[in-house]
Scaffold this motif. Sequence first.
Motif, PDB file in Angstrom:
ATOM      1  N   LEU A  26       0.925  -1.215   0.048  1.00  0.00           N
ATOM      2  CA  LEU A  26       0.026   0.207   0.028  1.00  0.00           C
ATOM      3  C   LEU A  26       0.932   1.171  -0.024  1.00  0.00           C
ATOM      4  O   LEU A  26       2.002   1.183   0.716  1.00  0.00           O
ATOM      5  N   ASP A  27       0.595   2.458  -0.691  1.00  0.00           N
ATOM      6  CA  ASP A  27       1.465   3.583  -0.647  1.00  0.00           C
ATOM      7  C   ASP A  27       0.856   4.110   0.515  1.00  0.00           C
ATOM      8  O   ASP A  27       0.011   4.039   1.348  1.00  0.00           O
ATOM      9  N   ASP A  28       1.450   5.528   0.407  1.00  0.00           N
ATOM     10  CA  ASP A  28       1.055   6.408   1.870  1.00  0.00           C
ATOM     11  C   ASP A  28      -0.336   6.855   1.867  1.00  0.00           C
ATOM     12  O   ASP A  28      -0.694   7.126   2.972  1.00  0.00           O
ATOM     13  N   ASP A  29      -0.930   6.664   0.648  1.00  0.00           N
ATOM     14  CA  ASP A  29      -2.402   6.986   0.639  1.00  0.00           C
ATOM     15  C   ASP A  29      -3.440   5.930   1.006  1.00  0.00           C
ATOM     16  O   ASP A  29      -4.612   5.948   0.798  1.00  0.00           O
ATOM     17  N   ALA A  30      -2.694   4.616   1.199  1.00  0.00           N
ATOM     18  CA  ALA A  30      -3.276   3.322   1.573  1.00  0.00           C
ATOM     19  C   ALA A  30      -3.913   2.964   0.253  1.00  0.00           C
ATOM     20  O   ALA A  30      -5.001   2.065   0.049  1.00  0.00           O
ATOM     21  N   ILE A  31      -3.404   3.104  -1.105  1.00  0.00           N
ATOM     22  CA  ILE A  31      -3.741   2.635  -2.111  1.00  0.00           C
ATOM     23  C   ILE A  31      -3.058   1.625  -2.619  1.00  0.00           C
ATOM     24  O   ILE A  31      -1.744   1.722  -2.417  1.00  0.00           O
ATOM     25  N   VAL A  32      -3.327   0.499  -3.297  1.00  0.00           N
ATOM     26  CA  VAL A  32      -2.597  -0.476  -3.739  1.00  0.00           C
ATOM     27  C   VAL A  32      -1.553  -0.170  -4.655  1.00  0.00           C
ATOM     28  O   VAL A  32      -1.875   0.450  -5.642  1.00  0.00           O
ATOM     29  N   VAL A  33      -0.371  -0.989  -4.285  1.00  0.00           N
ATOM     30  CA  VAL A  33       0.863  -0.632  -5.391  1.00  0.00           C
ATOM     31  C   VAL A  33       1.187  -2.192  -5.429  1.00  0.00           C
ATOM     32  O   VAL A  33       1.277  -3.193  -4.670  1.00  0.00           O
ATOM     33  N   LEU A  34       1.420  -2.583  -6.745  1.00  0.00           N
ATOM     34  CA  LEU A  34       1.958  -3.873  -7.181  1.00  0.00           C
ATOM     35  C   LEU A  34       3.407  -4.024  -7.109  1.00  0.00           C
ATOM     36  O   LEU A  34       4.321  -3.217  -7.654  1.00  0.00           O
ATOM     37  N   ARG A  35       3.985  -5.033  -6.181  1.00  0.00           N
ATOM     38  CA  ARG A  35       5.149  -5.168  -6.313  1.00  0.00           C
ATOM     39  C   ARG A  35       5.840  -5.554  -7.532  1.00  0.00           C
ATOM     40  O   ARG A  35       6.942  -5.806  -7.891  1.00  0.00           O
ATOM     41  N   HIS A  36       4.833  -6.544  -8.251  1.00  0.00           N
ATOM     42  CA  HIS A  36       5.383  -7.190  -9.406  1.00  0.00           C
ATOM     43  C   HIS A  36       4.135  -7.247 -10.377  1.00  0.00           C
ATOM     44  O   HIS A  36       2.805  -7.822 -10.109  1.00  0.00           O
ATOM     45  N   GLU A  37       4.324  -6.446 -11.502  1.00  0.00           N
ATOM     46  CA  GLU A  37       3.078  -6.349 -12.297  1.00  0.00           C
ATOM     47  C   GLU A  37       3.266  -7.723 -13.129  1.00  0.00           C
ATOM     48  O   GLU A  37       2.079  -8.258 -13.432  1.00  0.00           O
ATOM     49  N   VAL A  38       4.162  -8.415 -13.395  1.00  0.00           N
ATOM     50  CA  VAL A  38       4.274  -9.662 -13.876  1.00  0.00           C
ATOM     51  C   VAL A  38       4.848 -10.527 -13.020  1.00  0.00           C
ATOM     52  O   VAL A  38       5.627 -10.362 -12.188  1.00  0.00           O
ATOM     53  N   VAL A  39       3.740 -11.273 -12.450  1.00  0.00           N
ATOM     54  CA  VAL A  39       3.905 -12.405 -11.112  1.00  0.00           C
ATOM     55  C   VAL A  39       5.153 -13.353 -11.511  1.00  0.00           C
ATOM     56  O   VAL A  39       4.803 -14.215 -12.449  1.00  0.00           O
ATOM     57  N   PRO A  40       6.160 -13.542 -10.784  1.00  0.00           N
ATOM     58  CA  PRO A  40       6.899 -14.691 -10.799  1.00  0.00           C
ATOM     59  C   PRO A  40       6.133 -16.101 -10.519  1.00  0.00           C
ATOM     60  O   PRO A  40       5.259 -15.731  -9.593  1.00  0.00           O
ATOM     61  N   PRO A  41       6.367 -17.052 -11.252  1.00  0.00           N
ATOM     62  CA  PRO A  41       5.615 -18.329 -10.966  1.00  0.00           C
ATOM     63  C   PRO A  41       5.535 -18.832  -9.607  1.00  0.00           C
ATOM     64  O   PRO A  41       4.420 -19.038  -9.104  1.00  0.00           O
ATOM     65  N   GLU A  42       6.269 -18.506  -8.764  1.00  0.00           N
ATOM     66  CA  GLU A  42       6.499 -19.147  -7.447  1.00  0.00           C
ATOM     67  C   GLU A  42       5.472 -18.108  -6.563  1.00  0.00           C
ATOM     68  O   GLU A  42       5.166 -18.666  -5.545  1.00  0.00           O
ATOM     69  N   LEU A  43       5.153 -17.175  -6.998  1.00  0.00           N
ATOM     70  CA  LEU A  43       3.980 -16.249  -6.336  1.00  0.00           C
ATOM     71  C   LEU A  43       2.633 -16.201  -6.844  1.00  0.00           C
ATOM     72  O   LEU A  43       1.722 -15.514  -6.209  1.00  0.00           O
ATOM     73  N   GLU A  44       2.381 -17.144  -7.885  1.00  0.00           N
ATOM     74  CA  GLU A  44       1.011 -16.778  -8.606  1.00  0.00           C
ATOM     75  C   GLU A  44       0.002 -17.278  -7.568  1.00  0.00           C
ATOM     76  O   GLU A  44      -1.057 -16.824  -7.479  1.00  0.00           O
ATOM     77  N   ARG A  45       0.208 -18.264  -6.898  1.00  0.00           N
ATOM     78  CA  ARG A  45      -0.965 -18.858  -5.939  1.00  0.00           C
ATOM     79  C   ARG A  45      -1.078 -17.799  -5.068  1.00  0.00           C
ATOM     80  O   ARG A  45      -2.366 -17.306  -4.733  1.00  0.00           O
ATOM     81  N   LYS A  46      -0.187 -17.012  -4.449  1.00  0.00           N
ATOM     82  CA  LYS A  46      -0.340 -15.989  -3.459  1.00  0.00           C
ATOM     83  C   LYS A  46      -1.204 -14.723  -4.116  1.00  0.00           C
ATOM     84  O   LYS A  46      -1.958 -14.322  -3.458  1.00  0.00           O
ATOM     85  N   ALA A  47      -0.595 -14.564  -5.280  1.00  0.00           N
ATOM     86  CA  ALA A  47      -0.999 -13.345  -6.141  1.00  0.00           C
ATOM     87  C   ALA A  47      -2.754 -13.410  -6.388  1.00  0.00           C
ATOM     88  O   ALA A  47      -3.607 -12.664  -6.027  1.00  0.00           O
TER      89      ALA A  47
END
Length: 68
Positions: A26-47
């Motif tokens: 979340l940014d300073d205004d509590a709006i979502v920010v993506l750490r990865h726009e393209v999600v690495p395979p090992e994070l797909e389930r969590k995403a």
Amino acid sequence: MRIVADQDRCEGHGLCADTAPEVYDLDDDAIVVLRHEVVPPELERKAEAGARVCPVAALRVEQIGAEP
Ligand code: SF4
């Protein structure tokens, strides 16, 4: 896969970041920010899990290369 975040829709509940802090922040205004726009395979389930818990459906999962 990739995540598309609708920041106009996000209400800053933070559930996505609680569920998958490796993918969402979340940014300073509590709006979502993506750490990865393209999600690495090992994070797909969590995403996906993080996108599912969003109460305002601001997060969309897209398969790269899939037809729109
Ligand atoms: S769960 Fe949805 S509304 Fe909450 S911070 Fe994440 S994207 Fe925004």
